[in-house]
Design an enzyme around this catalytic site. Structure first.
Site, PDB file in Angstrom:
ATOM      1  N   TYR A 229       0.893  -1.160   0.000  1.00  0.00           N
ATOM      2  CA  TYR A 229       0.000   0.000   0.000  1.00  0.00           C
ATOM      3  C   TYR A 229       0.932   1.211   0.000  1.00  0.00           C
ATOM      4  O   TYR A 229       1.411   1.657   1.040  1.00  0.00           O
ATOM      5  CB  TYR A 229      -0.903  -0.022   1.235  1.00  0.00           C
TER       6      TYR A 229
ATOM      7  N   ASP B 121      -2.216  -1.179  -4.152  1.00  0.00           N
ATOM      8  CA  ASP B 121      -2.583   0.209  -4.442  1.00  0.00           C
ATOM      9  C   ASP B 121      -1.281   0.988  -4.513  1.00  0.00           C
ATOM     10  O   ASP B 121      -0.681   1.317  -3.485  1.00  0.00           O
ATOM     11  CB  ASP B 121      -3.495   0.723  -3.326  1.00  0.00           C
TER      12      ASP B 121
END
Length: 356
Positions: A204, A249
């Site tokens: 992330y 992400d």
């Protein structure tokens, strides 16, 4: 992309959609006007909001208000309708292949409320990587999902922030949390699983923050550039041992084709020249954006839509989630797919098929 905020928030500055998301995370009802939502969060209600609340109660023919249970039922029904548009049998997973999925779930609690277990039942991934878990890993039972080994990396100083995790049917050879650099390893943003033929790195990536009022550029851009530089070395060191599959992400839309409104976002975090060029350096070092390899001209393949302004319904999105692999491993990545109709987060799942 737009959700990393200070720990102490001024709820009065949030939009109705953002307030509803906060309530969802706390398991509270989400119906009502802004003043009602603020009261439910225990936040002070600004005078203007109180006035608007009073005004909405005036009038000879007020609309019949739904109760909280009706509101929740409508929301759940809408998610079912949208999710039913997904054919989970596609793409096919040939014998000897793995289905690997990555998903920014907003938070563990939100994902569970919105049917994470049902999604797992439908998707049947061999490996599922979570981004932005927002939970203390010690609070997740080891047997939370039957048939999967579970590994999580939480933020050191605030379990309700950032975090990554992986559940996998095949037990990995080893599991590594972080990238071995203290300044980057306090927020649980990376977890690496070693398998026989490749490393899987679930991340992330930190976003570069809101715009500085003076420079008009993201406030944390320098920090993001430092992360990218150090993380690229981490990947290169792993790649020297065996191929890598990097997913998550990544908080960057690489090309103009990767977001709906490129012209108006050139100084927005995730689409600055610096971030796009930095991601390009990973590709220059022998790594491949697998989705663009398979679908070089595909549009409307977004994986993120802001909660603000009904962006998802309007198709105003960004491609922020990726599977990146070593160039020599590319023949093993036979397909990449976007689950755009799977709800429950401002991101949707992204998957790939890996021949092992």
């Amino acid at each position: 992309l737009f959700r990393e905020q200070k720990m102490e928030e001024d709820y009065s500055k949030l939009t109705v959609a953002q307030l509803k998301e906060k309530l969802k995370e706390k398991g509270l009802p989400v119906s009502g006007a802004k003043a009602v939502l603020l009261e439910r969060l225990g936040a002070p209600v600004p005078e203007k909001t109180n006035k608007r609340k009073a005004e909405t109660q005036k009038g000879p023919k007020p609309k019949k208000a739904k109760n909280d249970s009706e509101d929740d039922e409508d929301e759940e029904e809408e998610e079912k309708k949208v999710s039913n548009q997904t054919d989970f049998s596609r793409p096919e997973v040939p014998a000897g292949s793995l289905k690997i999925v990555t998903w920014n779930i907003v938070s563990w609690n939100t994902a569970q409320k919105h049917g994470l277990e049902k999604y797992l039942e439908d998707e049947k991934p061999d490996i599922l990587c979570f981004n932005e878990t927002k939970i203390d890993q010690s609070k997740i039972p080891e047997d939370v999902f039957d048939g999967y080994y579970a590994y999580f990396n939480s933020c050191d100083y605030n379990a309700g922030y950032a975090g990554t995790g992986v559940i996998t049917k095949e037990k990995p050879i080893s599991v590594t949390k972080g990238i071995g650099i203290e300044e980057h390893d306090t927020e649980g943003r990376c977890i690496t699983l070693e398998y026989e033929k490749f490393y899987l790195i679930a991340t992330y990536i930190p976003n570069s923050g809101e715009k500085d009022p003076d420079t008009k550029m993201p406030k944390n851009l320098d920090k993001r550039m430092k992360w990218d530089k150090d993380f690229q070395k981490y990947l290169k060191d792993l790649d020297a041992k065996k191929p890598i599959v990097w997913c998550g992400d990544l908080n960057v839309a690489h090309k103009e084709i990767d977001l709906k409104n490129p012209k108006t976002n050139t100084k927005t975090s995730g689409f600055t020249k610096e971030e796009r060029e930095s991601f390009g350096k990973f590709l220059d070092e022998g790594f491949v954006d697998t989705y663009r390899h398979h679908y070089p001209k595909e549009t409307d393949c977004y994986t993120f839509w802001s909660f603000r302004g009904g962006a998802r319904g309007k198709g105003i999105g960004w491609r922020l989630d990726y599977f990146v692999c070593s160039e020599r491993f590319l023949p093993s990545v036979t397909d990449v797919f976007v689950r755009k109709y799977v709800m429950g987060s401002d991101h949707c799942p992204l998957g790939c098929i890996v021949k092992v």
